[in-house]
Design a protein around this motif. Sequence first.
Motif, PDB file in Angstrom:
ATOM      1  N   ILE A   1       0.852  -1.179   0.000  1.00 44.31           N
ATOM      2  CA  ILE A   1       0.000   0.000   0.000  1.00 44.31           C
ATOM      3  C   ILE A   1       0.890   1.231   0.000  1.00 44.31           C
ATOM      4  CG2 ILE A   1      -1.703   1.331   1.323  1.00 44.31           C
ATOM      5  CD1 ILE A   1      -2.687  -1.379   2.460  1.00 44.31           C
ATOM      6  N   ASN A   2       0.582   2.169  -0.877  1.00 44.72           N
ATOM      7  CA  ASN A   2       1.328   3.424  -0.965  1.00 44.72           C
ATOM      8  C   ASN A   2       0.422   4.569  -0.515  1.00 44.72           C
ATOM      9  OD1 ASN A   2       1.816   5.912  -3.200  1.00 44.72           O
ATOM     10  ND2 ASN A   2       3.597   5.237  -2.057  1.00 44.72           N
ATOM     11  N   VAL A   3       0.885   5.341   0.450  1.00 41.66           N
ATOM     12  CA  VAL A   3       0.092   6.445   1.012  1.00 41.66           C
ATOM     13  C   VAL A   3       0.585   7.765   0.435  1.00 41.66           C
ATOM     14  CG1 VAL A   3      -0.625   7.627   3.119  1.00 41.66           C
ATOM     15  CG2 VAL A   3      -0.259   5.147   3.142  1.00 41.66           C
ATOM     16  N   ASP A   4      -0.303   8.461  -0.256  1.00 41.94           N
ATOM     17  CA  ASP A   4       0.041   9.760  -0.856  1.00 41.94           C
ATOM     18  C   ASP A   4      -0.906  10.827  -0.306  1.00 41.94           C
ATOM     19  OD1 ASP A   4       1.105  11.742  -2.398  1.00 41.94           O
ATOM     20  OD2 ASP A   4       0.287  11.046  -4.304  1.00 41.94           O
ATOM     21  N   PHE A   5      -0.688  11.173   0.961  1.00 45.82           N
ATOM     22  CA  PHE A   5      -1.454  12.240   1.599  1.00 45.82           C
ATOM     23  C   PHE A   5      -0.619  13.514   1.527  1.00 45.82           C
ATOM     24  CE2 PHE A   5      -4.050   9.342   4.683  1.00 45.82           C
ATOM     25  CZ  PHE A   5      -4.672   8.768   3.592  1.00 45.82           C
ATOM     26  N   GLU A   6      -1.144  14.540   0.866  1.00 46.07           N
ATOM     27  CA  GLU A   6      -0.371  15.754   0.633  1.00 46.07           C
ATOM     28  C   GLU A   6      -1.018  16.968   1.295  1.00 46.07           C
ATOM     29  OE1 GLU A   6       0.801  16.211  -3.466  1.00 46.07           O
ATOM     30  OE2 GLU A   6       1.081  14.050  -3.736  1.00 46.07           O
ATOM     31  N   ASN A   7      -0.220  18.033   1.371  1.00 46.18           N
ATOM     32  CA  ASN A   7      -0.666  19.305   1.966  1.00 46.18           C
ATOM     33  C   ASN A   7      -1.170  19.119   3.394  1.00 46.18           C
ATOM     34  OD1 ASN A   7      -0.158  20.821  -0.444  1.00 46.18           O
ATOM     35  ND2 ASN A   7      -2.034  19.958  -1.299  1.00 46.18           N
ATOM     36  N   LEU A   8      -0.437  18.338   4.160  1.00 48.52           N
ATOM     37  CA  LEU A   8      -0.810  18.094   5.552  1.00 48.52           C
ATOM     38  C   LEU A   8      -0.424  19.289   6.419  1.00 48.52           C
ATOM     39  CD1 LEU A   8       0.415  14.401   5.829  1.00 48.52           C
ATOM     40  CD2 LEU A   8      -1.935  15.192   5.498  1.00 48.52           C
ATOM     41  N   LYS A   9      -1.298  19.636   7.353  1.00 46.79           N
ATOM     42  CA  LYS A   9      -1.038  20.739   8.272  1.00 46.79           C
ATOM     43  C   LYS A   9      -0.292  20.218   9.502  1.00 46.79           C
ATOM     44  CE  LYS A   9      -3.459  23.278   5.476  1.00 46.79           C
ATOM     45  NZ  LYS A   9      -2.758  24.131   4.484  1.00 46.79           N
ATOM     46  N   GLU A  10       0.451  21.116  10.134  1.00 47.07           N
ATOM     47  CA  GLU A  10       1.270  20.702  11.274  1.00 47.07           C
ATOM     48  C   GLU A  10       0.427  20.090  12.391  1.00 47.07           C
ATOM     49  OE1 GLU A  10       4.946  22.433  13.994  1.00 47.07           O
ATOM     50  OE2 GLU A  10       3.866  23.766  12.631  1.00 47.07           O
ATOM     51  N   ALA A  11      -0.756  20.645  12.613  1.00 47.73           N
ATOM     52  CA  ALA A  11      -1.601  20.148  13.697  1.00 47.73           C
ATOM     53  C   ALA A  11      -2.048  18.709  13.470  1.00 47.73           C
ATOM     54  CB  ALA A  11      -2.828  21.049  13.849  1.00 47.73           C
ATOM     55  N   GLY A  12      -2.064  18.278  12.213  1.00 52.16           N
ATOM     56  CA  GLY A  12      -2.537  16.938  11.915  1.00 52.16           C
ATOM     57  C   GLY A  12      -1.453  15.869  11.889  1.00 52.16           C
ATOM     58  N   ILE A  13      -0.198  16.267  11.990  1.00 53.44           N
ATOM     59  CA  ILE A  13       0.902  15.306  11.873  1.00 53.44           C
ATOM     60  C   ILE A  13       0.869  14.228  12.950  1.00 53.44           C
ATOM     61  CG2 ILE A  13       3.417  15.037  11.958  1.00 53.44           C
ATOM     62  CD1 ILE A  13       2.302  16.053   9.282  1.00 53.44           C
ATOM     63  N   PRO A  14       0.606  14.535  14.227  1.00 51.94           N
ATOM     64  CA  PRO A  14       0.536  13.450  15.226  1.00 51.94           C
ATOM     65  C   PRO A  14      -0.485  12.383  14.860  1.00 51.94           C
ATOM     66  CG  PRO A  14       0.652  15.569  16.321  1.00 51.94           C
ATOM     67  CD  PRO A  14       0.460  15.862  14.865  1.00 51.94           C
ATOM     68  N   HIS A  15      -1.629  12.788  14.299  1.00 57.92           N
ATOM     69  CA  HIS A  15      -2.649  11.831  13.891  1.00 57.92           C
ATOM     70  C   HIS A  15      -2.202  11.048  12.654  1.00 57.92           C
ATOM     71  CE1 HIS A  15      -5.121  13.836  16.798  1.00 57.92           C
ATOM     72  NE2 HIS A  15      -5.122  14.972  16.117  1.00 57.92           N
ATOM     73  N   TYR A  16      -1.505  11.725  11.756  1.00 58.20           N
ATOM     74  CA  TYR A  16      -0.965  11.070  10.561  1.00 58.20           C
ATOM     75  C   TYR A  16       0.051  10.007  10.952  1.00 58.20           C
ATOM     76  CZ  TYR A  16       1.521  10.687   6.048  1.00 58.20           C
ATOM     77  OH  TYR A  16       2.108  10.228   4.888  1.00 58.20           O
ATOM     78  N   LEU A  17       0.926  10.337  11.885  1.00 59.38           N
ATOM     79  CA  LEU A  17       1.920   9.373  12.353  1.00 59.38           C
ATOM     80  C   LEU A  17       1.248   8.155  12.983  1.00 59.38           C
ATOM     81  CD1 LEU A  17       4.545  11.795  13.961  1.00 59.38           C
ATOM     82  CD2 LEU A  17       4.792  10.520  11.823  1.00 59.38           C
ATOM     83  N   GLN A  18       0.212   8.412  13.769  1.00 61.06           N
ATOM     84  CA  GLN A  18      -0.492   7.303  14.391  1.00 61.06           C
ATOM     85  C   GLN A  18      -1.174   6.431  13.343  1.00 61.06           C
ATOM     86  OE1 GLN A  18      -0.147   6.373  17.386  1.00 61.06           O
ATOM     87  NE2 GLN A  18      -1.626   4.687  17.369  1.00 61.06           N
ATOM     88  N   PHE A  19      -1.729   7.060  12.316  1.00 62.62           N
ATOM     89  CA  PHE A  19      -2.328   6.297  11.217  1.00 62.62           C
ATOM     90  C   PHE A  19      -1.297   5.397  10.547  1.00 62.62           C
ATOM     91  CE2 PHE A  19      -2.866   6.300   6.523  1.00 62.62           C
ATOM     92  CZ  PHE A  19      -3.940   5.434   6.430  1.00 62.62           C
ATOM     93  N   LEU A  20      -0.112   5.937  10.294  1.00 65.58           N
ATOM     94  CA  LEU A  20       0.926   5.144   9.647  1.00 65.58           C
ATOM     95  C   LEU A  20       1.387   3.993  10.541  1.00 65.58           C
ATOM     96  CD1 LEU A  20       3.117   7.890   7.914  1.00 65.58           C
ATOM     97  CD2 LEU A  20       1.380   6.407   6.877  1.00 65.58           C
ATOM     98  N   ARG A  21       1.491   4.257  11.839  1.00 64.07           N
ATOM     99  CA  ARG A  21       1.858   3.179  12.767  1.00 64.07           C
ATOM    100  C   ARG A  21       0.834   2.044  12.698  1.00 64.07           C
ATOM    101  NH1 ARG A  21       2.448   7.597  16.434  1.00 64.07           N
ATOM    102  NH2 ARG A  21       4.643   8.159  16.746  1.00 64.07           N
ATOM    103  N   GLU A  22      -0.434   2.411  12.796  1.00 67.18           N
ATOM    104  CA  GLU A  22      -1.495   1.409  12.823  1.00 67.18           C
ATOM    105  C   GLU A  22      -1.621   0.696  11.472  1.00 67.18           C
ATOM    106  OE1 GLU A  22      -4.778   3.819  14.020  1.00 67.18           O
ATOM    107  OE2 GLU A  22      -4.077   4.007  16.086  1.00 67.18           O
ATOM    108  N   LEU A  23      -1.504   1.448  10.380  1.00 66.50           N
ATOM    109  CA  LEU A  23      -1.582   0.843   9.054  1.00 66.50           C
ATOM    110  C   LEU A  23      -0.445  -0.139   8.831  1.00 66.50           C
ATOM    111  CD1 LEU A  23      -2.649   0.613   6.141  1.00 66.50           C
ATOM    112  CD2 LEU A  23      -1.224   2.599   5.565  1.00 66.50           C
ATOM    113  N   THR A  24       0.766   0.258   9.184  1.00 62.91           N
ATOM    114  CA  THR A  24       1.927  -0.608   8.963  1.00 62.91           C
ATOM    115  C   THR A  24       1.821  -1.887   9.768  1.00 62.91           C
ATOM    116  OG1 THR A  24       3.306   1.337   8.541  1.00 62.91           O
ATOM    117  CG2 THR A  24       4.434  -0.727   9.007  1.00 62.91           C
ATOM    118  N   SER A  25       1.363  -1.778  11.003  1.00 59.25           N
ATOM    119  CA  SER A  25       1.190  -2.972  11.844  1.00 59.25           C
ATOM    120  C   SER A  25       0.205  -3.942  11.198  1.00 59.25           C
ATOM    121  CB  SER A  25       0.701  -2.555  13.232  1.00 59.25           C
ATOM    122  OG  SER A  25       0.458  -3.691  14.042  1.00 59.25           O
ATOM    123  N   ALA A  26      -0.917  -3.409  10.733  1.00 51.03           N
ATOM    124  CA  ALA A  26      -1.927  -4.259  10.089  1.00 51.03           C
ATOM    125  C   ALA A  26      -1.420  -4.819   8.766  1.00 51.03           C
ATOM    126  CB  ALA A  26      -3.210  -3.458   9.869  1.00 51.03           C
TER     127      ALA A  26
END
Length: 264
Positions: free
Chosen positions: A55-80
């Motif tokens: 799976i390739n994730v191409d989420f662009e124009n992310l705001k700084e406030a959303g990065i912690p949630h983005y990181l958590q998404f990547l952690r959870e996605l990678t584990s699954a």
Amino acid sequence: EYVNYAHQSGLEVWGMIDNFKEGVDTYEVLSYTSKRENLINQLIAQAIQYGLDGINVDFENLKEAGIPHYLQFLRELTSAAHAQNLVVSVDTPVPQAYTMYYQRGEQARFVDYMIVMAYDEHFAGSEEAGSVSSLPFVQQAVEEMTRVMPADQVICGIPFYTRVWTEKFGQSAITSEVLGMDGAKNYAKENQMTETWDASLGQNVATVETSDARYTIWMEDEQSMEEKLKVIQSADLAGVAEWKLGFECADVWSLISEYIETNS
């Protein structure tokens, strides 16, 4: 059918998910545990259904406030994904001061690969004409990425496209149009543009002037591709990516094969 054909040819397929659709709030989706879980479950199910390899994730124009949630998404996605033997890769813009908050080094702790998009140095909204992907821009991308993560996790994305820039005399506004590699060659020939090699940029620059405007193309051709591939090879990166299929000239694949080791 596509996946089966690719597998028969010895190729893996990584399905891409993006956040380009209007009306979709990336922050809203990723900031809720339940919504992340729903998204991840769907992605894994689709990957299994269609026999994808990653799976390739191409989420662009992310705001700084959303990065912690983005990181958590990547952690959870990678584990699954890893539980299903799926590769996870992430696309990211060239690291610059205004995107340092992306925390690429942290992303690299759990995803398998990061693809740095070493293009759009100058884009449709740029206030000045210039290269889509000059050699210094690619070098900067590689240097910044390998400073925060291992080279064998970095894939460098390069463009199969360029832009013809129009600067009308007496006007400050500029316009541009996207051309593929063959399209740019044909445009330059048809308009009798003069090409000059610019070693500092690693590109041929084609220009012509009419009575009312100057037209310029920073060419993406075999020469510019080879200069970029030399950088990728010397840095011992994981590989090269290209945007996008259909914009390339036929000869570019043999050139890429010369510099990038492939396992089939």
